[in-house]
Structures are given as structure tokens and as C-alpha cells.
Design an enzyme around this catalytic site. Structure first.
Site, short mmCIF file in Angstrom:
data_model
loop_
_atom_site.label_atom_id
_atom_site.label_comp_id
_atom_site.label_asym_id
_atom_site.label_seq_id
_atom_site.Cartn_x
_atom_site.Cartn_y
_atom_site.Cartn_z
N GLU A 11 -1.24 -7.82 5.78
CA GLU A 11 -1.19 -8.14 7.28
C GLU A 11 -2.49 -7.96 7.90
OE1 GLU A 11 -0.85 -5.35 5.73
OE2 GLU A 11 -1.26 -3.64 7.22
N HIS A 51 -3.68 -4.88 2.07
CA HIS A 51 -3.02 -4.92 3.40
C HIS A 51 -2.84 -6.41 3.71
CE1 HIS A 51 -2.44 -1.00 5.30
NE2 HIS A 51 -3.11 -0.49 4.16
N CYS A 110 0.84 -1.07 -0.03
CA CYS A 110 0.18 0.08 -0.13
C CYS A 110 0.80 1.29 0.19
CB CYS A 110 -1.22 0.05 1.11
SG CYS A 110 -2.50 0.62 0.87
N1 GLN Z 1 -3.48 6.64 0.55
C1 GLN Z 1 -2.08 5.97 1.14
C2 GLN Z 1 -0.96 6.94 0.62
O1 GLN Z 1 -1.35 7.41 -0.23
C3 GLN Z 1 -2.00 4.71 1.36
C4 GLN Z 1 -3.07 4.12 2.05
C5 GLN Z 1 -2.66 2.87 2.81
O2 GLN Z 1 -1.38 2.47 2.99
N2 GLN Z 1 -3.68 2.15 3.25
O3 GLN Z 1 0.05 6.92 1.11
#
Ligand code: GLN
Length: 190
Positions: free
Chosen positions: A171, A169, A79
Site C-alpha cells: 500500500e 507494504h 507485514c
Molecule cells: N515488526 C512488526 C511486527 O512484528 C511488523 C512491522 C510492519 O508491519 N511494518 O508486528
């Protein structure tokens, strides 16, 4: 000897990754400084807020240290961590630029559009549960990048040699296969 695997711990969902590594028999090491990279065999860059993480990484000389580390060790960006690892980020922001993909931040919508989906992957027969939280979309993958999972035809889990990235995610779901895949790579030494 347990395998020591780092989790970048400047911001975000690092504790859940550490718990998952422990569950899978590795020794998690919370990494907040360049010195802490010296004694680990791979590292996870967790989800969270990439802009905030970047501020800490720049302040603590971790951008160059992580680049050097990634030349020889497996790195897994999830992410926000994927955003840090990606070559190109939209809207434009600084990144490590190591994984040959382009990502678009928050492409799956805002907090309320976060979703849990289940889809087939290259990680085995059973569908994989994937938790998306303000997730980035992978909008381009380079030639050396293998797609391991997709959401509606768009890549969400990719591998380029010893570099892994995923938009969701891992995890936060009960499925261990994504972490297992990364740990296999760490075990082989990248
Ligand atoms: N929107 C976040 C970003 O741009 C990422 C979101 C997340 O890691 N759950 O860093």
C-alpha cells in the site's frame, strides 16, 4: 455494485490500504468487530504491530471470527498481517495459523534498516517496488504455498489458495499489482 472488501482497522496502516482499494474500484470497509465481517467478500490484515493487533483481536473475539471468515473468503496479510496469518512465528507468539509458512519477526533489521527494493516477480514483466518496514522474513513455506516474489532468494510474497501473505507494504508503493492480484481472487469468490 461495488465489491465490498474489508481492512482490519484495529491498528496500523489500514487507511492506505482502504485508499488503494478505493482507487481500484472496490469499496473498503474498516473492520473492528466480528459483526463487520458479515457483509464483505475478503479482508486485508495490514502492517503495523502484530503484538498490539493481537491484543485487540483477543479482546474483541476477532481471532475465531477471522478464522471462520478465512475458511470461505480471501484474506491478505501484509507485514504484521502476515505475522498474524502465519502458522509459526519466531519469536513464538499467538497467530491465526492459517497460512502454511513460518515467519521471523523483524528479521530485516530495525526501523533504520527499512528499505525500498525493486525485484522481478510473478506479477508481470516490470520489476515490483517493495517497501520493507521492520519486516518479517518468511523462513519456511509449506507444500501448498506458491512464491510470487523473492528478496535475495527469500520469499516475500506468497499465495496459498485464497490466502495471500507479503512481508512488505504494497500500500506504500505506487504499484497496484499486488492489490489487483488479491482483488481478482476476491472477485472469483476465493
Ligand atoms: N515488526 C512488526 C511486527 O512484528 C511488523 C512491522 C510492519 O508491519 N511494518 O508486528
Amino acid at each position: 455494485m461495488m465489491m465490498r472488501v474489508g481492512v482490519l482497522a484495529v491498528q496500523g496502516a489500514y487507511q492506505a490500504h482502504a485508499a488503494r482499494l478505493r482507487l481500484l474500484g472496490a469499496e473498503p470497509v474498516l473492520v473492528r468487530s466480528a459483526a463487520e465481517l458479515s457483509d464483505i467478500r475478503g479482508i486485508i490484515l495490514p502492517g503495523g504491530e502484530s503484538t498490539t493487533m493481537l491484543r485487540f483481536l483477543a479482546r474483541d473475539q476477532l481471532l475465531q471470527a477471522l478464522t471462520d471468515f478465512a475458511a470461505e473468503h480471501p484474506v491478505f496479510g501484509t507485514c504484521a498481517g502476515l505475522i498474524l496469518l502465519a502458522r509459526d512465528v519466531e519469536p513464538q507468539q499467538q497467530s491465526l495459523g492459517l497460512l502454511d509458512v513460518s515467519v521471523m519477526r523483524n528479521a530485516y533489521g530495525r526501523q533504520l534498516d527499512s528499505a525500498i527494493i525493486s525485484a522481478p516477480t510473478a506479477l508481470g514483466d516490470d520489476p515490483l517496488e517493495m517497501v520493507f518496514i521492520r519486516a518479517p522474513a518468511i523462513t519456511r513455506v509449506g507444500e501448498g504455498v506458491t512464491v510470487l516474489a523473492e528478496r535475495d532468494g527469500q520469499p516475500v510474497l506468497v499465495q496459498q489458495g485464497h490466502l495471500f501473505g507479503c512481508a512488505f507494504h504494497p500500500e506504500l508503493s505506487r504499484d497496484n499489482r499486488v492489490h489487483q492480484r488479491f482483488l481478482e481472487c476476491v472477485k472469483e469468490g476465493g
